[in-house]
Every structure is written in structure tokens, then in C-alpha cells.
Write a protein that holds these residues in place. Structure first.
Motif, mmCIF file in Angstrom:
data_model
loop_
_atom_site.group_PDB
_atom_site.id
_atom_site.type_symbol
_atom_site.label_atom_id
_atom_site.label_comp_id
_atom_site.label_asym_id
_atom_site.label_seq_id
_atom_site.Cartn_x
_atom_site.Cartn_y
_atom_site.Cartn_z
ATOM 1 N N PHE A 106 39.247 42.404 35.598
ATOM 2 C CA PHE A 106 38.277 41.282 35.530
ATOM 3 C C PHE A 106 38.206 40.259 36.602
ATOM 4 N N ARG A 107 38.519 40.551 37.694
ATOM 5 C CA ARG A 107 38.729 39.634 38.977
ATOM 6 C C ARG A 107 37.380 39.171 39.163
ATOM 7 N N GLU A 108 37.056 37.994 39.674
ATOM 8 C CA GLU A 108 35.983 37.188 39.972
ATOM 9 C C GLU A 108 35.151 38.151 41.036
ATOM 10 N N SER A 379 47.501 29.124 46.305
ATOM 11 C CA SER A 379 48.311 28.052 45.340
ATOM 12 C C SER A 379 49.147 28.972 44.320
ATOM 13 N N ASP A 380 49.905 28.081 43.289
ATOM 14 C CA ASP A 380 50.703 28.655 42.529
ATOM 15 C C ASP A 380 50.470 28.351 41.035
ATOM 16 N N GLU A 381 49.096 28.157 40.588
ATOM 17 C CA GLU A 381 48.816 28.220 39.296
ATOM 18 C C GLU A 381 48.067 29.205 38.770
ATOM 19 N N THR A 382 48.568 29.954 37.754
ATOM 20 C CA THR A 382 48.055 31.102 37.152
ATOM 21 C C THR A 382 48.923 31.129 35.714
ATOM 22 N N THR A 383 48.602 32.072 34.970
ATOM 23 C CA THR A 383 49.329 32.361 33.736
ATOM 24 C C THR A 383 49.556 33.639 33.404
ATOM 25 N N LEU A 401 42.600 30.547 37.260
ATOM 26 C CA LEU A 401 41.670 29.797 38.082
ATOM 27 C C LEU A 401 41.889 29.735 39.600
ATOM 28 N N GLU A 402 42.981 30.314 39.983
ATOM 29 C CA GLU A 402 43.466 30.251 41.543
ATOM 30 C C GLU A 402 44.192 28.954 41.531
ATOM 31 N N ASN A 403 43.861 27.657 41.917
ATOM 32 C CA ASN A 403 44.342 26.374 41.910
ATOM 33 C C ASN A 403 44.704 25.984 40.547
ATOM 34 N N ASN A 420 38.289 28.462 41.857
ATOM 35 C CA ASN A 420 38.162 28.415 43.186
ATOM 36 C C ASN A 420 38.603 29.844 44.082
ATOM 37 N N GLU A 421 38.212 30.885 43.236
ATOM 38 C CA GLU A 421 39.011 32.151 43.705
ATOM 39 C C GLU A 421 38.401 32.550 45.163
ATOM 40 N N MET A 422 37.062 32.024 45.531
ATOM 41 C CA MET A 422 36.802 32.589 46.669
ATOM 42 C C MET A 422 37.670 32.294 47.989
ATOM 43 N N GLY A 423 38.662 31.219 47.465
ATOM 44 C CA GLY A 423 39.680 30.932 48.494
ATOM 45 C C GLY A 423 40.603 32.047 48.625
ATOM 46 N N ASP A 424 40.483 33.110 47.944
ATOM 47 C CA ASP A 424 41.337 34.136 48.201
ATOM 48 C C ASP A 424 41.013 35.237 49.132
ATOM 49 N N PHE A 425 39.598 35.251 49.489
ATOM 50 C CA PHE A 425 39.141 36.055 50.646
ATOM 51 C C PHE A 425 39.517 35.359 51.891
ATOM 52 N N LEU A 452 41.100 39.871 47.067
ATOM 53 C CA LEU A 452 42.344 40.625 47.019
ATOM 54 C C LEU A 452 43.366 39.601 46.083
ATOM 55 N N SER A 453 44.015 39.999 45.281
ATOM 56 C CA SER A 453 45.104 39.182 44.411
ATOM 57 C C SER A 453 46.319 39.726 44.506
ATOM 58 N N SER A 454 47.287 38.906 44.192
ATOM 59 C CA SER A 454 48.692 39.285 43.862
ATOM 60 C C SER A 454 49.234 39.306 42.583
ATOM 61 N N MET A 455 48.224 39.134 41.498
ATOM 62 C CA MET A 455 48.701 39.197 40.301
ATOM 63 C C MET A 455 49.265 40.568 39.778
ATOM 64 N N SER A 472 53.983 37.100 35.957
ATOM 65 C CA SER A 472 54.122 35.764 36.313
ATOM 66 C C SER A 472 52.900 35.254 37.039
ATOM 67 N N PRO A 473 52.913 33.803 36.843
ATOM 68 C CA PRO A 473 52.097 33.213 38.086
ATOM 69 C C PRO A 473 52.902 32.821 39.358
ATOM 70 N N GLY A 474 52.374 32.383 40.413
ATOM 71 C CA GLY A 474 53.048 32.141 41.615
ATOM 72 C C GLY A 474 52.261 32.478 42.952
ATOM 73 N N GLY A 475 50.960 32.682 42.747
ATOM 74 C CA GLY A 475 50.300 33.227 44.142
ATOM 75 C C GLY A 475 51.282 34.412 44.659
ATOM 76 N N ARG A 476 51.477 34.282 45.869
ATOM 77 C CA ARG A 476 51.957 35.469 46.630
ATOM 78 C C ARG A 476 53.395 35.777 46.320
ATOM 79 N N THR A 477 53.948 34.865 45.449
ATOM 80 C CA THR A 477 55.447 35.048 45.160
ATOM 81 C C THR A 477 55.415 35.855 43.747
ATOM 82 N N ILE A 478 54.395 36.238 43.168
ATOM 83 C CA ILE A 478 54.180 36.982 41.775
ATOM 84 C C ILE A 478 54.972 38.258 41.957
ATOM 85 N N ILE A 479 54.587 38.955 42.932
ATOM 86 C CA ILE A 479 54.970 40.288 43.074
ATOM 87 C C ILE A 479 56.381 40.311 43.153
HETATM 88 O O1 DON Z 1 44.926 36.023 42.612
HETATM 89 C C1 DON Z 1 45.918 35.594 43.155
HETATM 90 O O2 DON Z 1 46.854 36.323 43.599
HETATM 91 C C2 DON Z 1 45.982 34.066 43.095
HETATM 92 N N1 DON Z 1 44.663 33.391 42.962
HETATM 93 C C3 DON Z 1 46.865 33.788 41.918
HETATM 94 C C4 DON Z 1 47.142 32.235 42.200
HETATM 95 C C5 DON Z 1 48.282 32.022 41.542
HETATM 96 O O3 DON Z 1 49.253 32.833 41.076
HETATM 97 C C6 DON Z 1 48.537 30.684 41.023
HETATM 98 N N2 DON Z 1 49.668 30.652 40.006
HETATM 99 N N3 DON Z 1 50.571 30.135 39.733
#
Ligand code: DON
Length: 573
Positions: A106-108, A379-383, A401-403, A420-425, A452-455, A472-479
Motif C-alpha cells: 500500500f505504497r503511495e 529521512s528516518d521516521e517510519t514505524t 509518512l516518509e519524514n 511527503n513520499e514523492m521525495g523517495d523518487f 522505491l522504498s527501503s521498508m 524497523s524504521p530508519g530510511g535506508r538503514t532499515i534493511i
Molecule cells: O520508504 C522508505 O524507504 C522511506 N520513505 C522510509 C523513511 C523512513 O524509514 C523513515 N524512518 N524512520
């Protein structure tokens, strides 16, 4: 820090005491500390005690793991507004105890009027503000459609029942925790341009103090429409009108049709194997599953148990695996509908892992090879939340929500934050610069495309039985965080809490360096890694993993909550 956590603990002990009184036989318990949480029947682990507790109540009423995940996710949208959401998107992996696992996407999506050059100004210069912090940065939200699809296929309790706890908390309010108060205060400046955001997340213009009640009446009304009408209560009717009005008044491009046309997708998970364990993870548009399986395939060739957690050898081998898999992430991965030719089978094959492994040199870093090529900010805000029910059906769900707080824009009259997920393009075709932009084709902006996402919501099983749910959250560090929770459990035989607590590190090809959590690795190890010619960078913390591990000998669930961020809770019964 420890004072804050113990305050939170005390808060939760009080809340739980109240909750325990209402239950006779199967009383839930909240745990914290270095031992894991234990539960016999079912468990929910998430970033918010209210959310975990509401989810467990659903399990106790006979709801499935998916039912409980839906409730937990809706409550997070109220009590953990920086990432919990109905205006964002994400992914869910469901592994039933019998039958095949399934992935929900259910990605945007990009609105129909989006295009690959929309982030350039009239002089052809990249406009970062527009790309990340504007009404144009908002993707068509997916969360409500995704939760509903997963529920329709796997739920048992009525939909409206699952949304109700979130409605109650939004309408009646809940006491703001120390963590939330601090977080909201730190974002005041970002909220200031938006009147609806200020109205929702400040107390008449002043920052909320711990203990004050946060009520979100517009959000309660929107959630009520969703409870009554399902996705139509969001993608059509009043909620849709409010979103479209918000867009039209502020230069956004999401239309009524974009909302009406949004659909969540059921996909086949990426399935890998690591030392006899099945790894079930998210396929594109997440890069998570493909990248995770590549790294595990490489690492299977080494005896990490023997080389031990935190040694220079183990960290070197893991960092080299990360470097190689993240390179492929950048070069090959994007939305699957827009990139039907992605070489996923090859990237996740054992044969390819062997090739990659052969290029790894012991005690010597391989320099990353594209000159001047860096990653853009992410950004690194996800849950993330994990749920296991009494039948050992499991859900692993990551959404965002991305950020932090997404675009910072609350839809006027509807009470929820937009992503603000368009920022992931990627910013623009061919725009790969030393300043950190990537212009590779698979992830350029196109109408209707998913970014593209890293979740990396992931479930691990062995011999047909559930072993672990992680994410986990954490942007690209998630994986890499997810990778480390798996290696910690499978190779280092840590319990769920130890696997979450253990120090984390991250390499992503470019910048060519290992970033590691300070105070969690031995200076001797770091010295050795420098000797191998790795560049090192210390950071405070990485991710916030919420995992459940099945202790199969005792048939007990272990919950691991991440104290790197406040307000987390494992609740089981
Ligand atoms: O989908 C992604 O990979 C990013 N938008 C996720 C951002 C994110 O994990 C923020 N997390 N703490």
C-alpha cells in the motif's frame, strides 16, 4: 534518558493496572528491560503502548493477527503521529500458520499529473524544497486501502470494531508522553506555515506539556467515516473532498480521480533461505526483500557464529555484503509495474551470491567504485509493528509518512498528516551528482508509479513453523537493521530483546563508510576495521526494531522492544 524511560514505565504500569482490572483470566502484561517480554497466546509489539494494548485486546476478542495489526496501525495514527498514519503508505507481510505467506503493498502512488522533470525549476535546476517539502511532495496515500485489503482477506472481527479504539483516543484525547511532548516541540517551526497542523499539534499555539491531553476531533471524524464506509470513507466523499481542496488551494496536484483510482496490491513475497530458515520479505516497490536476501545469501558462506557478534571479522564481512547489495539496489530496483525487467531472480540467487562472495577480500575493504556518487538524503521516521496470534499467524507491518510528520501538512478539516513520499523518487533523469543525487531510471517520477522504498517487514520460519517477525524504521538503514536482528537471532542465538538491544551498523555502498552506533562496539574492533581501510563514522542510534521471536522449545513468544525511541511496548497475554 533512563529517567525518561522509567517515567514511561511507571506511566504504563498505571495504565496497565487499570486495564488488568477489566480482565479476569488472560491478563496482558507489559515488559521492559534486557529480558524479552513473554507471552503464551499472542503478542503485539509497537512504538506506542496504546497501540500495542489495543491490538492485544483485539486478539483476546478472537481477532486474527491481521485484525490486531489493523487496530494497532490505526491507533498509531493517533498516538504516534510522527509516523503512524492514514495519510501515508507502507507494506504488510502476513504469514498464516498454514498456507502461503502474502505481501500487501500500500505504497503511495504518484498522481496522474506527475512527471519525471517536475522537480526541476524553470531554469532546469533541481528544487529540493519542492521535491521534499511542498504539497507537490505528497503521494496518493495508501494506508487505508492496504489495511482494508489485508483485513478483507484475513480478518475475522468487524472492520468498524477495529477502527473504534483509534476513534476513541482521537476524540477523547490521551495524555501526551514526555517523548511526544519533546518531539512535537522540536517540530514547531515545521508546523508553523500550516494553520491546521498548528491547531492539531499545539495547545492553542503553545507546545503540549507532558500529561496534557491531546484531542484530535477532526481526525476522530475522519476515522469515523473510515469505520462506517471502509476505504470509501477516505478515498471518496467528504474526506476526499477535503484532500482535493487542500491540494487545489496550495499548488498540489492530487485530484479526486487520483484518490478514487488508488488501490492496494497483493504481491508474492520475496522468499529466501538462510541456514535452513525461510526468509519472507517485501518485494518491489520495496528494495527491502531483494537486498536483504542478497546479503543473507552472501553471509551464508561464512561462519558468523564462530567469528562472533561485534568482532572486526564479522563486521567486515557484513559491511562488504551490505556494500554489494546496496549497489544493486541503486542500479536495478524500482516500481515493478514500471520496471518489468528487474533482474530479481538473479539478484536473489545463490549463484550470484557466490560471485559476490568471491569478490570479498578478508581483512581488506573493497573501495566502492562509482566516483563521487553519493546517496540523497533519506529521512528516518517510519514505524514498525509485529503481531503474532494464538494460532501463530504472524504479521510484520512497516508504514510511514516518509519524514517525521511527513510533509507537516494536516489536511484542513480532516485532521491527518499527509506524507511527503514523492521525495523517495529520484530527482531527475540522469541527475547523478557528487552532491548526493541519483538519476537512475528505475525510480524516476512517473504518473501512477510507486516510489522505491527501503521498508523491510520480514517474517522468518523454519520447517513450516514461525520463528520471528521483524522490521524497523530508519530510511535506508532499515534493511541493515532487519538483517542484524535476523543474524543476532539465527547466528548469535540472542533472545528477542538482546537482538534488538545489540549495537547496529550500516554500509550503503555510497558514501563509502561504516556508520556505527557509538558506545556499542569495542574500540579494539573499530581500530581493526580502520586497519582494513574502512572509513568509520559514529552515530547515536539506528532504527527502532519491534520484533517477536518464538521460543519453540517452550512454545512461548518473546517480544523485543526498541528503547532507542520512547513509548514502545510489547503487550502479550
Ligand atoms: O520508504 C522508505 O524507504 C522511506 N520513505 C522510509 C523513511 C523512513 O524509514 C523513515 N524512518 N524512520
Amino acid at each position: 534518558m533512563s529517567e525518561r524511560i522509567s517515567t514511561i514505565r511507571v506511566q504504563w504500569i498505571h495504565t496497565l493496572q487499570a486495564f488488568l482490572i477489566t480482565l479476569s483470566a488472560l491478563a496482558p502484561q507489559t515488559y521492559a528491560g534486557t529480558t524479552p517480554a513473554y507471552a503464551t497466546h499472542g503478542m503485539v509489539v509497537s512504538q506506542s503502548g496504546y497501540a500495542s494494548q489495543a491490538g492485544v485486546k483485539i486478539l483476546q476478542e478472537g481477532g486474527t493477527a491481521v485484525d490486531a495489526a489493523v487496530t494497532t496501525a490505526f491507533v498509531l495514527a493517533v498516538t504516534h503521529p510522527s509516523a503512524g498514519n492514514i495519510g501515508g503508505g507502507g507494506f504488510l507481510i502476513y504469514r498464516p500458520s498454514t498456507g502461503s505467506p502474502v505481501a500487501y503493498d500500500f505504497r503511495e502512488k504518484a498522481p496522474a499529473a506527475a512527471h519525471e522533470k517536475m522537480w526541476l525549476d524553470k531554469n532546469g535546476k533541481y528544487d529540493k524544497q519542492k521535491h521534499h517539502y511542498s504539497h507537490l511532495a505528497v503521494g496518493v496515500p495508501g494506508t487505508v486501502a492496504g489495511l482494508h485489503l489485508a483485513w478483507k482477506q484475513n480478518g475475522k472481527l468487524p472492520w468498524a470494531r477495529l477502527v473504534q479504539p483509534a476513534i476513541d483516543l482521537a476524540r477523547d484525547g490521551f495524555p501526551v508522553s514526555h517523548g511526544l511532548a519533546r518531539d512535537l516541540q522540536s517540530r514547531l517551526k515545521r508546523f508553523q506555515p500550516y494553520a491546521a497542523t498548528m491547531a492539531q499539534f499545539t495547545n492553542a499555539g503553545k507546545p503540549y506539556q507532558p500529561g496534557e491531553s491531546l484531542k484530535q476531533t477532526d481526525l476522530a471524524a475522519t476515522l469515523t467515516r473510515i469505520a462506517e464506509s471502509g476505504p470509501a470513507g477516505f478515498y471518496q466523499g467528504k474526506t476526499a473532498e477535503l484532500i482535493v481542496a487542500e491540494m487545489a488551494a496550495n499548488g498540489g496536484i492530487i485530484t479526486r480521480d487520483d484518490l478514487a483510482n488508488y488501490s492496494a496490491v497483493q504481491r508474492k513475497p520475496i522468499i529466501g533461505s538462510y541456514r535452513g530458515y525461510d526468509i519472507i520479505s517485501m518485494p518491489p516497490p520495496s528494495s527491502g526483500g531483494v537486498t536483504l536476501v542478497q546479503m543473507l545469501n552472501i553471509l551464508e558462506g561464512y561462519d558468523l557464529r564462530q567469528s562472533q557478534f561485534g568482532s572486526a571479522e564479522t563486521m567486515h564481512l557484513m559491511a562488504e555484503s551490505m556494500r554489494r547489495a546496496y549497489r544493486n539496489r541503486a542500479l536495478h530496483l524500482g516500481d515493478p509495474e514500471a520496471n518489468p525487467e528487474m533482474p530479481i531472480a538473479r539478484l536473489t540467487s545463490q549463484g550470484y551470491a557466490l560471485e559476490l562472495r568471491e569478490s570479498i577480500v578478508s581483512e581488506k575493504a573493497t573501495p566502492s567504485s562509482l566516483k563521487g556518487f553519493e546517496w540523497p538524503h533519506e529521512s528516518d521516521e517510519t514505524t514498525h509493528l509485529s503481531v503474532v496470534d494464538a494460532e501463530r499467524n504472524a504479521v510484520s507491518l512497516t508504514y510511514t509518512l516518509e519524514n517525521s510528520y511527513g510533509s507537516g501538512i494536516v489536511v484542513t478539516g480532516a485532521g491527518f498528516l499527509l506524507n511527503n513520499e514523492m521525495g523517495d523518487f529520484n530527482p531527475a533523469p540522469g541527475l547523478t551528482t557528487e552532491a548526493g543525487l541519483i538519476g537512475t531510471h528505475p525510480n524516476l517520477t512517473q504518473p501512477g508509479k510507486r516510489m522505491l522504498s527501503s521498508m523491510t517487514p520480514t517474517i522468518v520460519a523454519k520447517d513450516g513453523k514461525l520463528v520471528m517477525a521483524t522490521g524497523s524504521p530508519g530510511g535506508r538503514t532499515i534493511i541493515n537493521t532487519v538483517l542484524q536482528t535476523i543474524v543476532n537471532v539465527v547466528d548469535h542465538r540472542m533472545n528477542a530483546q538482546e537482538a534488538v538491544d545489540a549495537g547496529r551498523f550500516h554500509h550503503q555502498w555510497f558514501p563509502d563508510r561504516i556508520q556505527y552506533e557509538g558506545q556499542r562496539f569495542s574500540p579494539d574492533t573499530l581500530q581493526l576495521l580502520k586497519g582494513y581501510k574502512h572509513t568509520l563514522r559514529e552515530i547515536d542510534r539506528q532504527g527502532s526494531a519491534h520484533i517477536i521471536v518464538v521460543d519453540r522449545e517452550r512454545n512461548v513468544l518473546e517480544g523485543g522492544v526498541d528503547h532507542r525511541r520512547p513509548d514502545t511496548a510489547a503487550v502479550g497475554y
